[in-house]
Design a protein around this motif. Structure first.
Motif, PDB file in Angstrom:
ATOM      1  N   PRO A  54       9.982  10.532  -0.489  1.00 24.11           N
ATOM      2  CA  PRO A  54      10.388  11.168   0.659  1.00 24.11           C
ATOM      3  C   PRO A  54      10.415  10.518   1.844  1.00 24.11           C
ATOM      4  CG  PRO A  54       8.369  12.194  -0.156  1.00 24.11           C
ATOM      5  CD  PRO A  54       8.757  11.205  -1.092  1.00 24.11           C
ATOM      6  N   GLY A  55      10.984  10.762   2.946  1.00 26.36           N
ATOM      7  CA  GLY A  55      10.965  10.064   4.167  1.00 26.36           C
ATOM      8  C   GLY A  55      11.783   8.972   4.157  1.00 26.36           C
ATOM      9  N   GLN A  56      11.577   8.010   5.226  1.00 29.21           N
ATOM     10  CA  GLN A  56      12.108   7.067   5.360  1.00 29.21           C
ATOM     11  C   GLN A  56      11.694   5.630   5.127  1.00 29.21           C
ATOM     12  OE1 GLN A  56      13.860   8.921   9.272  1.00 29.21           O
ATOM     13  NE2 GLN A  56      15.583   7.276   8.748  1.00 29.21           N
ATOM     14  N   ASN A  57      10.659   5.620   4.950  1.00 25.41           N
ATOM     15  CA  ASN A  57       9.707   4.341   4.822  1.00 25.41           C
ATOM     16  C   ASN A  57       9.073   3.926   3.481  1.00 25.41           C
ATOM     17  OD1 ASN A  57       9.786   3.390   7.852  1.00 25.41           O
ATOM     18  ND2 ASN A  57       9.300   5.440   8.006  1.00 25.41           N
ATOM     19  N   PHE A  58       9.284   4.832   2.571  1.00 23.50           N
ATOM     20  CA  PHE A  58       8.847   4.446   1.191  1.00 23.50           C
ATOM     21  C   PHE A  58       7.250   4.027   1.308  1.00 23.50           C
ATOM     22  CE2 PHE A  58      13.169   3.469   1.412  1.00 23.50           C
ATOM     23  CZ  PHE A  58      13.686   4.099   0.203  1.00 23.50           C
ATOM     24  N   ASP A  59       6.336   4.828   1.839  1.00 25.51           N
ATOM     25  CA  ASP A  59       5.009   4.723   2.166  1.00 25.51           C
ATOM     26  C   ASP A  59       4.281   5.540   0.954  1.00 25.51           C
ATOM     27  OD1 ASP A  59       5.471   6.762   3.590  1.00 25.51           O
ATOM     28  OD2 ASP A  59       3.784   6.226   4.844  1.00 25.51           O
ATOM     29  N   THR A  60       4.920   6.246   0.217  1.00 25.11           N
ATOM     30  CA  THR A  60       4.330   7.069  -0.634  1.00 25.11           C
ATOM     31  C   THR A  60       4.846   6.592  -1.864  1.00 25.11           C
ATOM     32  OG1 THR A  60       5.942   8.997  -0.410  1.00 25.11           O
ATOM     33  CG2 THR A  60       3.967   8.998   0.836  1.00 25.11           C
ATOM     34  N   SER A  61       4.183   7.073  -3.323  1.00 30.29           N
ATOM     35  CA  SER A  61       4.560   6.893  -4.550  1.00 30.29           C
ATOM     36  C   SER A  61       4.304   7.941  -5.368  1.00 30.29           C
ATOM     37  CB  SER A  61       3.981   5.493  -5.004  1.00 30.29           C
ATOM     38  OG  SER A  61       2.445   5.372  -5.106  1.00 30.29           O
ATOM     39  N   GLY A  62       4.961   8.328  -6.387  1.00 33.20           N
ATOM     40  CA  GLY A  62       4.664   9.497  -7.088  1.00 33.20           C
ATOM     41  C   GLY A  62       4.381   8.853  -8.788  1.00 33.20           C
ATOM     42  N   ILE A 108       0.864  -1.292  -0.130  1.00 39.50           N
ATOM     43  CA  ILE A 108       0.034   0.015   0.150  1.00 39.50           C
ATOM     44  C   ILE A 108       0.765   1.323  -0.051  1.00 39.50           C
ATOM     45  CG2 ILE A 108      -0.273  -0.150   2.400  1.00 39.50           C
ATOM     46  CD1 ILE A 108      -3.048   1.165   0.218  1.00 39.50           C
ATOM     47  N   THR A 109       0.466   2.092  -0.912  1.00 37.50           N
ATOM     48  CA  THR A 109       1.113   3.462  -0.454  1.00 37.50           C
ATOM     49  C   THR A 109       0.080   4.485  -1.249  1.00 37.50           C
ATOM     50  OG1 THR A 109       1.591   3.635  -3.430  1.00 37.50           O
ATOM     51  CG2 THR A 109       3.318   2.730  -1.949  1.00 37.50           C
ATOM     52  N   TRP A 110       0.458   5.758  -0.623  1.00 38.80           N
ATOM     53  CA  TRP A 110      -0.202   7.014  -0.920  1.00 38.80           C
ATOM     54  C   TRP A 110       0.540   7.450  -2.121  1.00 38.80           C
ATOM     55  CZ3 TRP A 110      -4.475   9.726  -0.813  1.00 38.80           C
ATOM     56  CH2 TRP A 110      -4.985  11.102  -1.162  1.00 38.80           C
ATOM     57  N   ASN A 111      -0.343   7.661  -3.220  1.00 41.72           N
ATOM     58  CA  ASN A 111       0.110   8.132  -4.501  1.00 41.72           C
ATOM     59  C   ASN A 111      -0.020   9.697  -4.650  1.00 41.72           C
ATOM     60  OD1 ASN A 111      -0.203   8.727  -7.755  1.00 41.72           O
ATOM     61  ND2 ASN A 111       1.540   7.267  -7.224  1.00 41.72           N
ATOM     62  N   THR A 112       0.917  10.488  -4.956  1.00 35.88           N
ATOM     63  CA  THR A 112       1.018  11.973  -5.045  1.00 35.88           C
ATOM     64  C   THR A 112       0.283  12.408  -6.286  1.00 35.88           C
ATOM     65  OG1 THR A 112       3.146  11.980  -5.642  1.00 35.88           O
ATOM     66  CG2 THR A 112       2.474  12.302  -3.077  1.00 35.88           C
ATOM     67  N   LEU A 155       4.727  -2.334  -4.334  1.00 38.75           N
ATOM     68  CA  LEU A 155       5.095  -1.380  -5.091  1.00 38.75           C
ATOM     69  C   LEU A 155       5.977  -0.292  -4.196  1.00 38.75           C
ATOM     70  CD1 LEU A 155       4.170  -0.266  -7.817  1.00 38.75           C
ATOM     71  CD2 LEU A 155       2.571   1.330  -6.712  1.00 38.75           C
ATOM     72  N   ILE A 156       7.452   0.127  -4.814  1.00 33.00           N
ATOM     73  CA  ILE A 156       8.158   0.881  -4.017  1.00 33.00           C
ATOM     74  C   ILE A 156       8.760   1.797  -5.120  1.00 33.00           C
ATOM     75  CG2 ILE A 156      10.481   0.876  -2.880  1.00 33.00           C
ATOM     76  CD1 ILE A 156      10.167  -1.806  -2.038  1.00 33.00           C
ATOM     77  N   ASP A 157       8.423   3.280  -4.626  1.00 34.58           N
ATOM     78  CA  ASP A 157       8.987   4.402  -5.288  1.00 34.58           C
ATOM     79  C   ASP A 157      10.362   4.707  -4.745  1.00 34.58           C
ATOM     80  OD1 ASP A 157       9.631   6.786  -6.432  1.00 34.58           O
ATOM     81  OD2 ASP A 157       7.706   7.647  -5.986  1.00 34.58           O
ATOM     82  N   MET A 179      12.268 -10.222  -8.126  1.00 40.77           N
ATOM     83  CA  MET A 179      12.319  -9.393  -9.505  1.00 40.77           C
ATOM     84  C   MET A 179      11.580  -7.904  -9.131  1.00 40.77           C
ATOM     85  SD  MET A 179      13.221 -12.207 -11.052  1.00 40.77           S
ATOM     86  CE  MET A 179      13.201 -11.400 -12.648  1.00 40.77           C
ATOM     87  N   ARG A 180      11.850  -6.992 -10.267  1.00 40.27           N
ATOM     88  CA  ARG A 180      11.277  -5.781 -10.410  1.00 40.27           C
ATOM     89  C   ARG A 180      10.810  -5.304 -11.554  1.00 40.27           C
ATOM     90  NH1 ARG A 180      16.108  -1.784  -8.317  1.00 40.27           N
ATOM     91  NH2 ARG A 180      16.583  -1.195 -10.598  1.00 40.27           N
ATOM     92  N   VAL A 181      10.093  -4.465 -11.819  1.00 43.42           N
ATOM     93  CA  VAL A 181       9.672  -3.880 -13.070  1.00 43.42           C
ATOM     94  C   VAL A 181       9.361  -2.564 -12.924  1.00 43.42           C
ATOM     95  CG1 VAL A 181       7.477  -4.904 -13.195  1.00 43.42           C
ATOM     96  CG2 VAL A 181       8.437  -4.318 -15.538  1.00 43.42           C
ATOM     97  N   ARG A 182       9.702  -1.618 -13.748  1.00 41.73           N
ATOM     98  CA  ARG A 182       9.344  -0.312 -13.669  1.00 41.73           C
ATOM     99  C   ARG A 182       7.471   0.061 -14.039  1.00 41.73           C
ATOM    100  NH1 ARG A 182       9.358   4.497 -16.822  1.00 41.73           N
ATOM    101  NH2 ARG A 182      10.120   3.220 -18.436  1.00 41.73           N
ATOM    102  N   VAL A 183       7.095   0.933 -13.155  1.00 47.60           N
ATOM    103  CA  VAL A 183       5.662   1.132 -13.391  1.00 47.60           C
ATOM    104  C   VAL A 183       5.548   2.805 -13.598  1.00 47.60           C
ATOM    105  CG1 VAL A 183       3.384   1.129 -12.274  1.00 47.60           C
ATOM    106  CG2 VAL A 183       4.913  -0.903 -11.996  1.00 47.60           C
ATOM    107  N   GLU A 184       4.746   3.089 -14.456  1.00 48.67           N
ATOM    108  CA  GLU A 184       4.428   4.567 -14.617  1.00 48.67           C
ATOM    109  C   GLU A 184       3.032   4.880 -14.132  1.00 48.67           C
ATOM    110  OE1 GLU A 184       4.931   5.628 -18.838  1.00 48.67           O
ATOM    111  OE2 GLU A 184       7.187   5.699 -18.356  1.00 48.67           O
ATOM    112  N   ILE A 185       2.854   5.874 -13.507  1.00 49.16           N
ATOM    113  CA  ILE A 185       1.445   6.213 -12.692  1.00 49.16           C
ATOM    114  C   ILE A 185       0.964   7.806 -13.209  1.00 49.16           C
ATOM    115  CG2 ILE A 185       0.266   6.630 -10.684  1.00 49.16           C
ATOM    116  CD1 ILE A 185       2.559   4.823  -9.208  1.00 49.16           C
ATOM    117  N   GLY A 186      -0.166   7.582 -13.768  1.00 50.19           N
ATOM    118  CA  GLY A 186      -0.507   8.853 -14.543  1.00 50.19           C
ATOM    119  C   GLY A 186      -1.678   9.616 -13.563  1.00 50.19           C
TER     120      GLY A 186
END
Length: 390
Positions: free
Chosen positions: A350-358, A279-283, A344-346, A380-387
């Motif tokens: 900002p901050g220390q806990n990666f609980d937001t995404s952009g 879970i993340t808060w997406n800006t 999901l990890i951005d 594994m990982r793969v890049r994700v774009e968020i519009g």
């Protein structure tokens, strides 16, 4: 260790050059969250492991310490981590962060333990543990079957050295965070409270999702819990349909009146099903993004794999949307390549806990190269774009 790019664009994932017999496939849809990069290996079990039982066996969790060093926890019953100045320069440490207590008494909630969620404050890292009482190890489980004698709870641990080691500062059984109101029942199936999501901060409190499987019918749903005091395992309260009023009971020590009110209320069951992993808060969207493993019988065809859902308040969710179609373990008929544990990890959060995404993040997940019965598992990982939201 730098991530190794296996191949270029995911549109070509089904090409014969890729090793998987059933590789991931981008699900074609026009939502605001889209796969946009190449698949990369972060941890290769064949070449990188410290010992055979080192596997990424839950969604990975990340935090940044006061010196700017990133920690990425690869959790199993003896957890280890990768560290570095950024996510492209992570190296693996063979030091064990915490070993399982292996207490055989189910009422102590301290048997086989995974570090499942973290939150760093200064040098202190609070952790939620996924604790499996694996009754198949003991004589009261007459079937000696893992899946018939599995009783799960969520407990608390802590690091006082910025994540280099974890301990249990509150003695068992008072380190209990979440459970179902039934005690362990050998040979009756899988039951309990499982696998917390990462912890997220919102409006001055901390939140996490958990999955619950109830007794005796094995019904599964996702719960949302909240606390203002991470260091107190008894301070977590679950959403009861009206507010965060639900108090998890100790099924061995609390009275019947308390136990009658301790099965947490399902969150958005038709919409998110059993998704709970990240879970993340997406800006960009100004919404929460939940990612998890699912399918959707309302769709034809019905893609099995990794989904996402959006919410403004963590309680009410728009219907989940497929993101990456993958082969799941419970659909395998043999030692096939399967996938689990998305989060999901951005990297630039900002901050220390990666609980937001952009606008850009990475979907991390585990590839089980020969199915659930084999230890060969890669991160594994793969890049994700968020519009922007429509």
């Amino acid at each position: 260790m730098h991530p190794r790019t296996l191949f270029v664009p995911l549109a070509f994932l089904a090409s014969p050059s890729f090793a998987d017999a059933d590789p991931p496939r981008v699900y074609a849809q026009d939502g605001p969250v889209q796969i946009a990069g190449a698949l990369e290996t972060v941890f290769d079990w064949t070449t990188d492991r410290c010992e055979d039982y080192q596997i990424p066996d839950l969604p990975v969790r990340a935090f940044r310490d006061g010196d700017g060093q990133v920690s990425l926890i690869l959790s199993h019953d003896s957890a280890r981590r990768m560290t570095g100045p950024d996510f492209d320069s992570l190296t693996l440490s063979c030091d064990v962060l915490m070993s399982s207590a292996q207490n055989s008494a189910p009422d102590m909630f301290s048997n086989i333990e995974w570090i499942a969620a973290t939150w760093i404050e200064g040098e202190t890292v609070h952790a939620l543990l996924h604790n499996e009482h694996q009754g198949n190890r003991y004589t009261d489980c007459t079937s000696a079957d893992y899946f018939s004698c599995w009783y799960n709870t969520i407990t608390y641990a802590r690091s006082d050295d910025a994540g280099a080691s974890f301990h249990r500062p509150i003695p068992a059984p008072d380190h209990l965070v979440a459970s179902i109101p039934e005690t362990y029942r050998p040979d009756e199936g899988i039951f309990g409270a499982f696998s917390p999501s990462n912890i997220i901060e919102h409006d001055g409190a901390y939140f996490a999702f958990i999955k619950v499987q109830t007794h005796p019918f094995g019904e599964q749903h996702v719960c949302l819990m909240r606390t203002e005091t991470l260091g107190d395992p008894d301070a977590w309260r679950y959403w009861d349909g009206f507010g965060f009023n639900g108090h998890f009971a100790d099924p061995y020590r609390d009275d019947l009146r308390a136990l009658r009110a301790t099965t947490c209320t399902p969150i958005a069951l038709p919409d998110i099903a059993q998704m709970y992993e990240g879970i993340t808060w997406n800006t960009e969207l100004e919404r929460f993004i939940l990612v998890g493993t699912s399918s959707d019988p309302a769709r034809d065809p019905n893609p099995f794999g990794f989904y996402y859902a959006l919410s403004e308040d963590l309680v009410n969710w728009a219907p989940r949307v497929p993101l990456l179609e993958v082969h799941l373990p419970w659909r395998a008929t043999g030692p096939e390549t399967t996938y689990l544990y998305p989060t999901l990890i951005d990297h630039t959060a900002p901050g220390q806990n990666f609980d937001t995404s952009g606008a850009e993040a990475y979907l991390y997940f585990t590839r089980l190269n020969f199915g659930s019965g084999h230890l060969d598992r890669d991160l594994m990982r793969v890049r994700v774009e968020i519009g922007a939201a429509e």
